[in-house]
Design a protein around this motif. Structure first.
Motif, PDB file in Angstrom:
ATOM      1  N   ARG A  27       0.845  -1.534  -0.142  1.00  0.00           N
ATOM      2  CA  ARG A  27      -0.077   0.008   0.113  1.00  0.00           C
ATOM      3  C   ARG A  27       0.881   1.390  -0.060  1.00  0.00           C
ATOM      4  N   ASP A  28       0.550   2.259  -0.834  1.00  0.00           N
ATOM      5  CA  ASP A  28       1.114   3.514  -1.027  1.00  0.00           C
ATOM      6  C   ASP A  28      -0.061   4.528  -0.436  1.00  0.00           C
ATOM      7  N   ASN A  29      -0.159   4.707   0.820  1.00  0.00           N
ATOM      8  CA  ASN A  29      -1.115   5.659   1.122  1.00  0.00           C
ATOM      9  C   ASN A  29      -0.699   7.169   1.110  1.00  0.00           C
ATOM     10  N   GLY A  30      -0.443   7.542  -0.086  1.00  0.00           N
ATOM     11  CA  GLY A  30       0.341   8.685  -0.414  1.00  0.00           C
ATOM     12  C   GLY A  30      -0.825   9.942  -0.445  1.00  0.00           C
ATOM     13  N   TYR A  31      -0.041  11.182  -0.496  1.00  0.00           N
ATOM     14  CA  TYR A  31      -0.751  12.467  -0.475  1.00  0.00           C
ATOM     15  C   TYR A  31       0.171  13.567  -0.944  1.00  0.00           C
ATOM     16  N   GLY A  32      -0.390  14.635  -1.358  1.00  0.00           N
ATOM     17  CA  GLY A  32       0.520  15.526  -1.807  1.00  0.00           C
ATOM     18  C   GLY A  32      -0.109  17.060  -1.850  1.00  0.00           C
ATOM     19  N   SER A  33       0.961  17.753  -2.454  1.00  0.00           N
ATOM     20  CA  SER A  33       0.453  19.236  -2.717  1.00  0.00           C
ATOM     21  C   SER A  33      -0.803  19.487  -3.834  1.00  0.00           C
ATOM     22  N   VAL A  34      -0.870  18.562  -4.808  1.00  0.00           N
ATOM     23  CA  VAL A  34      -2.049  18.595  -5.876  1.00  0.00           C
ATOM     24  C   VAL A  34      -3.224  17.536  -5.420  1.00  0.00           C
ATOM     25  N   ILE A  35      -2.480  16.310  -4.947  1.00  0.00           N
ATOM     26  CA  ILE A  35      -3.451  15.189  -4.762  1.00  0.00           C
ATOM     27  C   ILE A  35      -3.570  15.082  -3.029  1.00  0.00           C
ATOM     28  N   ASN A  36      -4.550  15.306  -2.781  1.00  0.00           N
ATOM     29  CA  ASN A  36      -4.881  15.025  -1.454  1.00  0.00           C
ATOM     30  C   ASN A  36      -4.755  13.493  -0.744  1.00  0.00           C
ATOM     31  N   THR A  37      -5.528  13.007  -1.299  1.00  0.00           N
ATOM     32  CA  THR A  37      -5.363  11.468  -1.150  1.00  0.00           C
ATOM     33  C   THR A  37      -4.992  10.552  -2.270  1.00  0.00           C
ATOM     34  N   TRP A  38      -4.038   9.741  -2.384  1.00  0.00           N
ATOM     35  CA  TRP A  38      -3.712   9.014  -3.397  1.00  0.00           C
ATOM     36  C   TRP A  38      -3.433   7.339  -2.847  1.00  0.00           C
ATOM     37  N   ASP A  39      -4.488   6.824  -2.384  1.00  0.00           N
ATOM     38  CA  ASP A  39      -4.305   5.531  -1.672  1.00  0.00           C
ATOM     39  C   ASP A  39      -4.283   4.263  -2.507  1.00  0.00           C
ATOM     40  N   HIS A  40      -3.122   3.800  -2.810  1.00  0.00           N
ATOM     41  CA  HIS A  40      -2.719   2.973  -3.838  1.00  0.00           C
ATOM     42  C   HIS A  40      -2.570   1.588  -3.131  1.00  0.00           C
ATOM     43  N   TRP A  41      -3.537   0.612  -3.621  1.00  0.00           N
ATOM     44  CA  TRP A  41      -3.135  -0.656  -3.106  1.00  0.00           C
ATOM     45  C   TRP A  41      -2.924  -1.507  -4.216  1.00  0.00           C
ATOM     46  N   ILE A  42      -1.625  -2.433  -3.932  1.00  0.00           N
ATOM     47  CA  ILE A  42      -1.186  -3.549  -5.216  1.00  0.00           C
ATOM     48  C   ILE A  42      -1.477  -5.005  -4.676  1.00  0.00           C
ATOM     49  N   PHE A  43      -2.321  -5.219  -5.233  1.00  0.00           N
ATOM     50  CA  PHE A  43      -2.586  -6.945  -4.814  1.00  0.00           C
ATOM     51  C   PHE A  43      -1.893  -7.926  -5.567  1.00  0.00           C
ATOM     52  N   ILE A  44      -1.237  -8.671  -5.165  1.00  0.00           N
ATOM     53  CA  ILE A  44      -0.496  -9.825  -5.939  1.00  0.00           C
ATOM     54  C   ILE A  44      -1.226 -11.147  -5.489  1.00  0.00           C
ATOM     55  N   LEU A  45      -1.757 -11.890  -6.335  1.00  0.00           N
ATOM     56  CA  LEU A  45      -2.679 -13.087  -5.937  1.00  0.00           C
ATOM     57  C   LEU A  45      -1.959 -14.262  -6.617  1.00  0.00           C
ATOM     58  N   LYS A  46      -1.821 -15.280  -6.047  1.00  0.00           N
ATOM     59  CA  LYS A  46      -1.390 -16.566  -6.720  1.00  0.00           C
ATOM     60  C   LYS A  46      -2.811 -16.970  -7.492  1.00  0.00           C
ATOM     61  N   THR A  47      -2.529 -17.883  -8.468  1.00  0.00           N
ATOM     62  CA  THR A  47      -3.657 -18.572  -9.186  1.00  0.00           C
ATOM     63  C   THR A  47      -3.423 -20.009  -9.241  1.00  0.00           C
ATOM     64  N   GLU A  48      -4.362 -20.647  -9.776  1.00  0.00           N
ATOM     65  CA  GLU A  48      -4.179 -22.214  -9.854  1.00  0.00           C
ATOM     66  C   GLU A  48      -3.155 -22.657 -10.683  1.00  0.00           C
ATOM     67  N   ASN A  49      -2.782 -21.630 -11.705  1.00  0.00           N
ATOM     68  CA  ASN A  49      -1.547 -21.895 -12.698  1.00  0.00           C
ATOM     69  C   ASN A  49      -0.298 -21.174 -11.895  1.00  0.00           C
ATOM     70  N   GLU A  50       0.570 -21.951 -11.512  1.00  0.00           N
ATOM     71  CA  GLU A  50       1.799 -21.409 -10.788  1.00  0.00           C
ATOM     72  C   GLU A  50       2.460 -20.484 -11.758  1.00  0.00           C
ATOM     73  N   ASN A  51       2.224 -20.300 -12.983  1.00  0.00           N
ATOM     74  CA  ASN A  51       2.752 -19.077 -13.779  1.00  0.00           C
ATOM     75  C   ASN A  51       2.266 -18.107 -14.449  1.00  0.00           C
ATOM     76  N   VAL A  52       1.048 -18.067 -13.415  1.00  0.00           N
ATOM     77  CA  VAL A  52       0.182 -16.745 -13.670  1.00  0.00           C
ATOM     78  C   VAL A  52      -0.242 -16.245 -12.533  1.00  0.00           C
ATOM     79  N   VAL A  53       0.083 -14.938 -12.434  1.00  0.00           N
ATOM     80  CA  VAL A  53      -0.226 -14.141 -11.120  1.00  0.00           C
ATOM     81  C   VAL A  53      -1.258 -13.123 -11.505  1.00  0.00           C
ATOM     82  N   LYS A  54      -2.414 -13.092 -10.595  1.00  0.00           N
ATOM     83  CA  LYS A  54      -3.189 -11.909 -10.787  1.00  0.00           C
ATOM     84  C   LYS A  54      -2.714 -10.617  -9.975  1.00  0.00           C
TER      85      LYS A  54
END
Length: 157
Positions: free
Chosen positions: A86-113
């Protein structure tokens, strides 16, 4: 407003987690749409750690777009099937930039969601920032796929 962009990466779970933790990955996947320049230090840490990082943003590498705090938190860092950064960012132009990166395993070990979910609040600019973020995160995921296809060689340059 929330932007959600998701895709599948043709790679294994551990490789994606390793590279999402590298600050040079952010540099590669964001360029040339956004360039992040650290303000309080010479460079970002090689591996993102929990903390707050002040950056100046430039659109297309030349148009100043204000200062932004990248606020890193790792959630489920050691979970066997799901990693969240998670990047719970904020700044001078953007008050809230709450960015979540989800990396999930799938049934195929060579494919990631892979999911980018961003909550954006920027006052009257919100709708414009949301439109830009929709393009920007699709661009990032395209660049990720290019990195994977080239076995992360672009990060070695």
């Amino acid at each position: 407003m929330i932007v959600n962009v998701e895709t599948n990466f043709p790679s294994d779970y551990e490789t994606i987690i390793k590279h999402v933790n590298l600050s040079k990955t952010l540099d590669y996947i964001a360029k040339p749409l956004v360039v992040f320049e650290p303000k309080n230090q010479k460079e970002f840490p090689e591996i993102w750690k929990k903390g707050k990082y002040l950056t100046s943003m430039k659109l297309f590498g030349i148009i100043p777009f204000g200062d932004q705090f990248i606020v890193i938190e790792k959630i489920k860092e050691n979970a066997p099937d799901e990693f969240i950064l998670r990047d719970n960012g904020y700044g001078s132009v953007i008050n809230t930039w709450d960015h979540w990166i989800f990396i999930l395993k799938t049934e195929n070990e060579n494919v990631v969601k892979y999911i980018d979910r961003i909550d954006i609040q920027a006052g009257v600019l919100t709708i414009f920032i949301v439109i830009f973020a929709s393009v920007f995160y699709r661009w990032r995921q395209f660049r990720w796929k290019r990195l994977i296809q080239n076995k992360f060689q672009f990060l070695q340059e």
